[in-house]
Design a protein around this motif. Structure first.
Motif: not given
Length: 767
Positions: A6-25
């Motif tokens: 029904l859905g899958y984790p989106r943060i990435g195995n090493q929290r890649e999304l977290k780091k990318a968003c915070e770097n973009y901000w």
């Protein structure tokens, strides 16, 4: 027989999304670089599900911040205060709605955020108005379907269904019901689904979680109209209607007979509902069986799941059975194979666990076993599974006779303070000598890169305990001095020694295990790493006394002892599923009680026991609330009631609606409760005022989930709203939540403004 997620984790195995968003901000990477990271995560997720053998692979389950906010943007439901941002980059508009915007001459607040049903995930609450209009603003769902298609994967796009979307939102003006917007909303959904069909979508998943909560006649009529309209417009499209987190109950027959191709039900939360759904399911509708737990990390018991699958298969035939997790795997960590440090997670405990990646394998193996496919492999997997389940049942790690005996010996006296609140308030007033509108914070202060690096160096053995403590003492003293200079009345030590408000305590309690990479998304870029409660819980030694006592030695002002409450530790951990939750919660309560009494012995006069998860733990069906609230409130009282009347007990709650549980909140009998109020403009206080809440209240005046710094004037306005409904001598002044995720510059500005607002109000009242 098909398999489905029904859905899958989106943060990435090493929290890649977290780091990318915070770097973009922070302006460190471009939008294209952020989108590249997002695309890489999506492609990886689709491919690993395909490789695992999943037939119905979701798309549009990915999000840069929140799936509800994604839909709000898609549908063009943009609050008017963002009008100045709509002509530019949609991504920046999106993040402004989530986080607020205070740059380039703009100063707009973020949208409200609240819990996603009874999980620790937070979503951005849609805002609705009488004249609300909808139109397709974003093609995200279509674009992601095409991205997967380009990789040779035909996905099943996921959308929150129209009625559930409306119910997730809030009316922002009086005189209308948000369901009345349905007629304007449905055509936009029909258009969006048409674009997905044109792009090649064969299946679409429509999430209807509110069907499991009970819905009124008007909502049900709109739900029926939704699926009739989709069937009429796209007769060849296959719709999977997904419910989760509870059983359908009285809505079973209604849901089963909707014009869809498949119905998903959560058999982890409510296995009994299978018996009510099977008899009413039409011959042309398949049934998706949510047998693998999407919200906890314990390995599936194949034998138990196979019983449910066999029952459905016997009734429906294999071709109408779909094997699935119970809900989106968003709530599970990514991959157990990343846990390679046996000192952190021992092999004995690790063998009992399954993260999102392993849950895919469980789904596929269950299908193979039920369908007699790949016989040798499946049979061996079953044999291993049976042995593992038995090993957990008999492990000596799990049971502690002394803990069980202590729980059995609890009396009513253990759950009650010595005197009434009015008596306690007088004694505490003499002890603390605080002004009107006393100011404090919720506990944590910014955890800078330096602080986090010290912790990492200490864990890696690069610095000694003595060196680490010296660094933390310096940071703590600087924080105490800032609070004194700012004029705060009740101080905190800042919690620089702590990683997470639950994990820190779990590390010091028996019965807890930990992971290195077991991250799950809480909101936006905020990820948490829940502890694993595998056995009986106790406190071997004091957990917070050293640092609280040190901070108190630096100042004559009172310093709060900061603890996480038993219900929140329970809710925000992966909890053992081999005994009732209330027993585990009571064990934790006794451990926290020991800490509270030790803090008092050390001279700490104010102790905060945070319980932000009390509301979150409510069963989704109201008829089940009573039993939960009885043991949850009792657990808090056990943790808090071992102290003298002059010791002031605080608790904190955030992002909760209190109206329907206000009596139970009062029954907690905390001397002071602090709550989130700034995003809702003090709306939450109405519940306390209408109830005539007897104890003290600190309504948050500073939204810490946004980088925006509010002015002193804004805070005064909020406090005046609070004072209009509650007596001045009952009010405290504080931020909405802890300041851990904020930067020092914005924190200092906001807290100085907050103290200024409190002082200004004192002068007004004095006049």
């Amino acid at each position: 027989m098909l398999t489905n997620t029904l859905g899958y984790p989106r943060i990435g195995n090493q929290r890649e999304l977290k780091k990318a968003c915070e770097n973009y901000w922070a302006g460190k990477i471009t939008l294209n670089e952020l989108q590249d990271v997002a695309k890489s995560i999506k492609l990886t997720n689709w491919q690993l599900q395909k490789d695992a053998g999943i037939d119905l692979i979701p798309s549009n389950d990915f999000s840069l911040y929140d799936q509800v906010l994604d839909l709000t943007l898609t549908l063009g439901a943009i609050p008017t205060r963002y009008a100045g941002l709509t002509d530019g980059n949609l991504t920046d508009l999106y993040f402004a709605m989530a986080r607020g915007n205070q740059k380039d001459g703009n100063d707009v607040t973020a949208m409200e955020m609240t819990k996603w049903f009874d999980t620790n995930y937070h979503y951005i609450v849609p805002e609705f108005y009488k004249e609300q209009q909808f139109s397709l603003l974003s093609d995200k769902a279509v674009d992601e379907f095409r991205e997967a298609k380009e990789q040779g994967i035909i996905t099943k796009p996921v959308l929150i269904a129209p009625v559930s979307y409306l119910l997730l939102g809030k009316e922002k003006e009086e005189g209308f019901n948000r369901i009345s917007l349905f007629e304007r909303l449905l055509p936009v959904y029909i258009e969006l689904i048409g674009r997905l069909v044109d792009a090649g979508a064969e299946w679409i998943q429509l999430d209807e979680p509110f069907l499991a909560l009970g819905t009124d006649a008007e909502a049900k009529a709109c739900i029926l109209k939704t699926y009739e309209a989709i069937r009429k417009a796209y007769p060849s499209l296959k719709i999977l209607l997904a419910t989760y987190f509870e059983g359908l109950g009285e809505n079973a027959a209604f849901a089963a007979r909707l014009p869809v191709c498949a119905l998903h039900i959560d058999l982890v939360r409510n296995p009994e509902q299978l018996d009510s759904v099977l008899p009413v399911l039409p011959e042309n509708v398949s049934l998706s069986l949510g047998v693998v737990d999407g919200r906890n990390i314990w390995k599936n018991d194949y034998q138990e799941s196979l019983k449910l699958i066999a029952k459905a298969k016997d009734k429906l035939g294999a071709n109408r059975v779909i094997v699935s997790p119970s809900c989106s795997l968003l709530h599970s960590p990514c991959d157990l194979t990343a846990e390679t440090n046996e000192e952190v997670l021992t092999p004995e405990i690790k063998q009992w666990l399954a993260f999102a990646r392993q849950k895919l394998d469980e789904v596929v193996v269950l299908k193979q076993l039920a369908n007699s496919e790949n016989i040798t492999f499946a049979a061996n997997a079953l044999k291993v599974n049976i042995a593992t389940i038995e090993t957990r049942k008999t492990s000596t790690l799990i049971h502690d006779a002394a803990v069980k005996q202590r729980v059995a010996a609890i009396t009513d006296a253990d759950a009650n303070r010595n005197s009434s609140f009015n008596t306690r308030k007088q004694l505490q007033g003499k002890e603390l000598n605080l002004p009107l509108f006393p100011t404090t914070t919720i506990g944590s202060f910014p955890q800078t890169k330096e602080v986090r690096s010290w912790r990492a160096q200490f864990k890696n053995g690069d610095i000694t305990q003595k060196q680490y403590d010296a660094l933390l003492k310096k940071e703590t003293e600087e924080t105490i001095r800032f609070q004194e200079e700012a004029g705060l009345d009740v101080l905190v030590h800042g919690e620089f020694e702590r990683n997470d408000m639950v994990e820190y305590f779990g590390e010091k309690l028996s019965g807890f295990a930990f992971t290195k990479n077991g991250w799950v998304q809480s909101y936006g870029s905020r990820c948490v790493k829940p502890p694993v409660i595998y056995g009986d819980v106790s406190r071997p030694e004091p957990m917070t006394v050293y640092w609280t006592e040190y901070a108190q030695s630096l100042t004559d002002k009172p310093v709060k002892g900061m603890l996480t409450g038993p219900v929140t530790i329970l809710q925000w951990s992966f909890v053992r599923n081999d005994q009732p939750r209330d027993i585990t919660c009571t064990q934790i309560a006794l451990a926290i009680r020991d800490e509270v009494t030790d803090l008092e012995k050390a001279g700490v006069k104010v102790i905060q026991i945070d319980e932000p998860a009390i509301r979150e733990g409510l069963p989704l069906k109201k008829e089940d609330w009573g039993q939960y609230l009885d043991w949850a409130i009792r657990a808090f009282r056990i943790s808090a009631s071992g102290v003298a009347d002059a010791t002031q007990i605080h608790t904190h709650m955030c992002y909760s609606e209190f109206n329907d549980i206000i009596e139970d909140i009062a029954a907690m009998d905390a001397d002071v409760i602090t709550i989130e109020c700034s995003r809702s403009q003090m709306e939450l206080l109405d519940a306390f005022a209408n109830f005539n809440y007897p104890n003290d209240i600190g309504p948050g005046v500073y939204d810490i989930h946004s980088p925006r710094v509010p002015s002193q004037g804004e805070m005064i306005v909020l406090l005046e709203k609070a004072q209009a409904v509650l007596p001045a001598n009952q009010l405290w002044v504080n931020p909405d939540c802890g300041l851990k995720t904020r930067h020092w510059d914005e924190t200092k500005k906001a807290l100085i403004a907050m103290v200024g607002a409190a002082k200004a109000l004192r002068e007004t009242v004095a006049v």
